[in-house]
Design a protein around this motif. Structure first.
Motif, PDB file in Angstrom:
ATOM      1  N   ALA A  21       0.842  -1.203   0.000  1.00  0.00           N
ATOM      2  CA  ALA A  21       0.000   0.000   0.000  1.00  0.00           C
ATOM      3  C   ALA A  21       0.874   1.248   0.000  1.00  0.00           C
ATOM      4  CB  ALA A  21      -0.927  -0.004   1.213  1.00  0.00           C
ATOM      5  N   ILE A  25       1.032   4.339  -2.689  1.00  0.00           N
ATOM      6  CA  ILE A  25       0.799   5.712  -2.231  1.00  0.00           C
ATOM      7  C   ILE A  25       2.022   6.572  -2.528  1.00  0.00           C
ATOM      8  CG2 ILE A  25       0.442   7.153  -0.181  1.00  0.00           C
ATOM      9  CD1 ILE A  25      -1.184   4.815   0.997  1.00  0.00           C
ATOM     10  N   LEU A  29       0.970   9.355  -5.054  1.00  0.00           N
ATOM     11  CA  LEU A  29       0.554  10.543  -4.300  1.00  0.00           C
ATOM     12  C   LEU A  29       1.750  11.371  -3.824  1.00  0.00           C
ATOM     13  CD1 LEU A  29      -2.466   9.510  -2.039  1.00  0.00           C
ATOM     14  CD2 LEU A  29      -2.461  10.979  -4.018  1.00  0.00           C
ATOM     15  N   LEU A 277      -2.826  21.845   2.251  1.00  0.00           N
ATOM     16  CA  LEU A 277      -2.054  21.411   3.413  1.00  0.00           C
ATOM     17  C   LEU A 277      -2.424  22.227   4.648  1.00  0.00           C
ATOM     18  CD1 LEU A 277       0.247  19.526   4.328  1.00  0.00           C
ATOM     19  CD2 LEU A 277       1.814  21.397   3.923  1.00  0.00           C
ATOM     20  N   ALA A 280      -5.846  21.196   5.857  1.00  0.00           N
ATOM     21  CA  ALA A 280      -5.835  19.853   6.453  1.00  0.00           C
ATOM     22  C   ALA A 280      -5.145  19.864   7.817  1.00  0.00           C
ATOM     23  CB  ALA A 280      -5.144  18.877   5.509  1.00  0.00           C
ATOM     24  N   LEU A 284      -6.862  18.548  11.207  1.00  0.00           N
ATOM     25  CA  LEU A 284      -6.335  17.462  12.033  1.00  0.00           C
ATOM     26  C   LEU A 284      -6.090  17.924  13.461  1.00  0.00           C
ATOM     27  CD1 LEU A 284      -3.931  15.455   9.744  1.00  0.00           C
ATOM     28  CD2 LEU A 284      -6.278  15.015  10.391  1.00  0.00           C
ATOM     29  N   ARG A 288      -7.783  16.263  16.748  1.00  0.00           N
ATOM     30  CA  ARG A 288      -6.971  15.779  17.843  1.00  0.00           C
ATOM     31  C   ARG A 288      -7.442  16.358  19.162  1.00  0.00           C
ATOM     32  NH1 ARG A 288      -0.591  14.982  17.009  1.00  0.00           N
ATOM     33  NH2 ARG A 288      -1.157  13.156  15.814  1.00  0.00           N
TER      34      ARG A 288
ATOM     35  N   LEU B 101       3.157   7.645  10.749  1.00  0.00           N
ATOM     36  CA  LEU B 101       2.684   7.147   9.464  1.00  0.00           C
ATOM     37  C   LEU B 101       1.180   7.372   9.313  1.00  0.00           C
ATOM     38  CD1 LEU B 101       3.508   5.583   6.932  1.00  0.00           C
ATOM     39  CD2 LEU B 101       2.869   3.492   8.109  1.00  0.00           C
ATOM     40  N   TYR B 103      -0.644   9.558  10.815  1.00  0.00           N
ATOM     41  CA  TYR B 103      -0.900  10.994  10.687  1.00  0.00           C
ATOM     42  C   TYR B 103      -0.631  11.448   9.252  1.00  0.00           C
ATOM     43  CZ  TYR B 103      -0.728  15.965  11.789  1.00  0.00           C
ATOM     44  OH  TYR B 103      -0.968  17.303  11.815  1.00  0.00           O
ATOM     45  N   LEU B 105      -0.676   9.652   6.556  1.00  0.00           N
ATOM     46  CA  LEU B 105      -1.678   9.094   5.645  1.00  0.00           C
ATOM     47  C   LEU B 105      -2.954   9.918   5.664  1.00  0.00           C
ATOM     48  CD1 LEU B 105      -1.466   5.224   6.127  1.00  0.00           C
ATOM     49  CD2 LEU B 105      -0.884   6.549   4.118  1.00  0.00           C
ATOM     50  N   LEU B 106      -3.369  10.295   6.872  1.00  0.00           N
ATOM     51  CA  LEU B 106      -4.583  11.092   7.000  1.00  0.00           C
ATOM     52  C   LEU B 106      -4.421  12.435   6.282  1.00  0.00           C
ATOM     53  CD1 LEU B 106      -7.306  10.777   8.273  1.00  0.00           C
ATOM     54  CD2 LEU B 106      -6.465  11.830  10.345  1.00  0.00           C
ATOM     55  N   LEU B 107      -3.231  12.998   6.422  1.00  0.00           N
ATOM     56  CA  LEU B 107      -2.930  14.269   5.776  1.00  0.00           C
ATOM     57  C   LEU B 107      -2.986  14.112   4.252  1.00  0.00           C
ATOM     58  CD1 LEU B 107      -2.251  16.905   7.139  1.00  0.00           C
ATOM     59  CD2 LEU B 107       0.154  16.404   6.840  1.00  0.00           C
ATOM     60  N   LEU B 108      -2.302  13.047   3.764  1.00  0.00           N
ATOM     61  CA  LEU B 108      -2.232  12.807   2.329  1.00  0.00           C
ATOM     62  C   LEU B 108      -3.615  12.623   1.720  1.00  0.00           C
ATOM     63  CD1 LEU B 108       0.666  10.289   1.804  1.00  0.00           C
ATOM     64  CD2 LEU B 108       0.389  12.526   0.763  1.00  0.00           C
ATOM     65  N   LEU B 146      -6.253   4.899  -1.598  1.00  0.00           N
ATOM     66  CA  LEU B 146      -5.713   4.057  -0.526  1.00  0.00           C
ATOM     67  C   LEU B 146      -5.662   4.698   0.864  1.00  0.00           C
ATOM     68  CD1 LEU B 146      -2.955   1.832  -2.131  1.00  0.00           C
ATOM     69  CD2 LEU B 146      -4.761   1.076  -0.603  1.00  0.00           C
ATOM     70  N   PRO B 147      -5.134   5.920   1.028  1.00  0.00           N
ATOM     71  CA  PRO B 147      -5.047   6.443   2.396  1.00  0.00           C
ATOM     72  C   PRO B 147      -6.396   6.455   3.115  1.00  0.00           C
ATOM     73  CG  PRO B 147      -3.779   7.818   0.918  1.00  0.00           C
ATOM     74  CD  PRO B 147      -4.523   6.840   0.055  1.00  0.00           C
ATOM     75  N   ILE B 150      -7.547   2.872   3.932  1.00  0.00           N
ATOM     76  CA  ILE B 150      -6.838   2.305   5.081  1.00  0.00           C
ATOM     77  C   ILE B 150      -7.474   2.816   6.374  1.00  0.00           C
ATOM     78  CG2 ILE B 150      -4.638   2.282   6.327  1.00  0.00           C
ATOM     79  CD1 ILE B 150      -3.223   2.340   3.631  1.00  0.00           C
TER      80      ILE B 150
END
Lengths: 291, 272
Positions: A21, A25, A29, A277, A280, A284, A288, B101, B103, B105-108, B146-147, B150
């Motif tokens: 995976a 990615i 990406l 970015l 996002a 996040l 959190r 990782l 974190y 992935l979530l960002l991506l 994928l991200p 997952i």
């Protein structure tokens, strides 16, 4: 949650499970995102001499963009699009629907939710055509309904059309999010507000809003990100007429494949990536703090 | 009393307007495919099935639907298998750097959108000579999904109690057996969700196939739809309505299936 290796996989095998995976990615990406920085520093083009031997031009693309009226135009249109259709439109309509549907009869609730959801799940090329048909100058349903024959909505009012279209297309998400958020508001507090005779506005402001503040922020951030990156306007107007509906995604496409200016388009894509970015990261951070 | 009546009227008007706003554009999809003289406007159809026959005879209509099946089937399988393996390992084994990782992935999943990455992806596939390759395009689409996949699956696996795996292990089952006979059956709702979700996402994806598949013989329905109406012309109005209907049905059916079977699960942040 503590990870306990209950199936006895072991670290080595676990890594082998994650690796494929991550490779995909990484290739499709992470690499493109980083590579856009490099392409953005060159004068790479689709055809001509620069397609074979692109030169490094440094920040020329960025400074060029800042003085390019078309870029400024598309930035402004994107802001309008995001502000009108998502920040204001989907947010308010989504909340209003969620609020009004709480007490509605079962059949009405199902019908409205079903239709709003359908608008959201149908493929984008289909919904784009449905709207092209509705807004058509000669045979369109809107002109028949409003009795405004000969109005070419997508030509005369391209941005307003796109904003209304995106309101129709994307409200489902806000509606769903707010209806699950409203379940959190304790009915007893609403009852108390009613007993003391609070008006509808003050009930919303003082009783409902404090409970759903986090949801409002989450919703606003997500729909802003999606709307800013939405390519569907291309399917309705392709940016026209005369760049009057050329939002950033359409602008990038037109520069890259229309004019073949890959380096320039890449620099602008990178700016869009940066904006994504920032949104996002804020999102996040919020997640959190709540989690 | 009057204020109550007014309120009632306001309520009715609100829902009438909302229903009209959301329904009117879609009604065309129900009437035009079966109208002998389909136009762009809404009208009670003069019933016929002639358009269906005409659509099936169109040189590219069926091909493009088959292409869609191939492209989305492949993207769906790759996404589901790779995401399931990764989600399981990330949920159960403490791999070094796991939290970072996750974190990233979530960002991506939200930052690198198809729109923001279209130029480098196009250039990469162009230089690799993979323009017009359906397999290549399917992998690009899978990589983008994928991200998020997952993450959704990891949520499901996290909720599966470990006691099943532990007791199977006590009885001497190998990790492979445990995965196949214990974990997989319990995680089935999660996997079904990803299967449907990834298929629907890929099915509706216009931008990537539009960029990467320039040859009409390899284009999926999403792109043919655009080609059909971009060219315009009256001949296509017999084909477009039926074709849009055929192309939309799988998405609606799959959504109904999932919401009926597993309830409409709300995964914030994963549609687009």
């Amino acid at each position: 949650m503590p990870a306990t290796d209950s199936a006895g996989l072991g670290r080595g095998r676990a890594l082998a499970f994650v690796a494929p995976a991550l490779v995909l990615i990484g290739i499709f990406l992470v690499f493109p995102a980083l590579w856009s920085i490099y392409i953005g520093l060159t004068d790479y083009t689709l055809t001509g001499p620069s397609s074979v031997n692109p030169r490094i031009v440094g920040a020329d693309n960025i400074t060029g963009a800042l003085s390019d009226p078309l870029f400024g135009n598309s930035l402004w249109l994107t802001l309008l699009f995001v502000f009108g259709s998502a920040l204001i439109g989907q947010n308010i309509l989504g909340f209003t629907l969620a609020w009004m549907l709480r007490g509605a009869r079962r059949w009405l609730r199902r019908l409205v939710e079903g239709l709003v959801l359908l608008a959201w799940i149908l493929p984008s090329t289909v919904v784009a055509y449905l709207w092209v048909a509705v807004l058509d100058r000669d045979g369109g349903t809107l002109n028949a309904l409003l009795n405004t024959p000969g109005t070419a909505w997508l030509v005369q009012y391209p941005m307003i059309s796109l904003i209304v279209f995106n309101l129709w297309r994307g409200t489902a998400f806000s509606m769903l999010l707010y209806s699950s958020a409203l379940d959190v508001v304790p009915p007893s507090q609403l009852e108390t507000a009613r007993m003391v005779g609070a008006g509808r506005f003050s009930t919303l402001k003082d009783v409902v809003f404090p409970h759903i503040r986090g949801h409002v922020l989450t919703n606003t951030l997500l729909i802003t990100l999606w709307t800013a990156n939405d390519f569907t306007p291309f399917l309705l107007t392709a940016g026209g007429p005369d760049h009057r509906s050329e939002t950033l995604p359409v602008f990038i496409y037109q520069q890259a494949l229309g004019s073949g200016a890959l380096g320039y388009a890449s620099a602008i894509s990178f700016l869009l990536l940066l904006v994504n970015l920032v949104i996002a990261l804020v999102y996040l951070r919020l997640l959190r703090r709540r989690g | 009393m009057t204020s109550l009546v007014l309120r009632r009227i306001g309520y009715t008007v609100f829902f009438a307007v909302i229903l009209a706003f959301f329904a009117i554009p879609m009604l065309w999809l129900a009437s035009a495919p079966f109208d002998s003289k389909p136009g762009l406007g809404l009208r009670w159809p003069d019933w016929t099935f002639g358009n269906v026959t005409a659509t099936l005879e169109h040189p590219y209509a069926l091909t493009s639907l088959v292409n869609s099946l191939l492209l989305c089937g492949l993207a769906m399988i790759v996404t589901t298998v790779l995401a399931a393996c990764a989600a399981y390992a990330l949920s159960r084994v403490r791999i070094p750097g796991r939290d970072v990782l996750l974190y990233l992935l979530l960002l991506l999943s939200s930052v690198v959108t198809g729109t923001a990455a279209m130029v480098p992806i196009f250039v990469m596939m162009y230089q690799l000579g993979l323009i017009n390759s359906q397999y290549g395009t399917a992998l690009v689409i899978a990589g983008g999904m994928l991200p998020a996949a997952i993450f959704i699956l990891k949520d499901f696996v996290d909720a599966v109690p470990r006691s099943y795996e532990e007791s199977a292990r006590v009885f001497g089952a190998s990790p492979g057996q445990i995965l196949l006979h214990v974990v997989l059956p319990i995680a089935r709702p999660g996997i079904a969700t990803i299967v449907v979700w990834s298929f629907v996402q890929a099915w509706g994806n216009f931008l990537l196939p539009f960029l990467l598949l320039r040859d009409i013989n390899s284009q999926p329905a999403a792109v043919l739809m655009r080609t059909l109406y971009d060219e315009g012309g009256s001949a296509n109005l017999t084909v477009i309505p039926v074709f849009s209907l055929l192309y939309s049905i799988p998405v609606v059916v799959l959504y109904l299936f999932v919401s009926k079977r597993y309830g409409f699960r709300f995964h914030g942040g994963i549609k687009s």
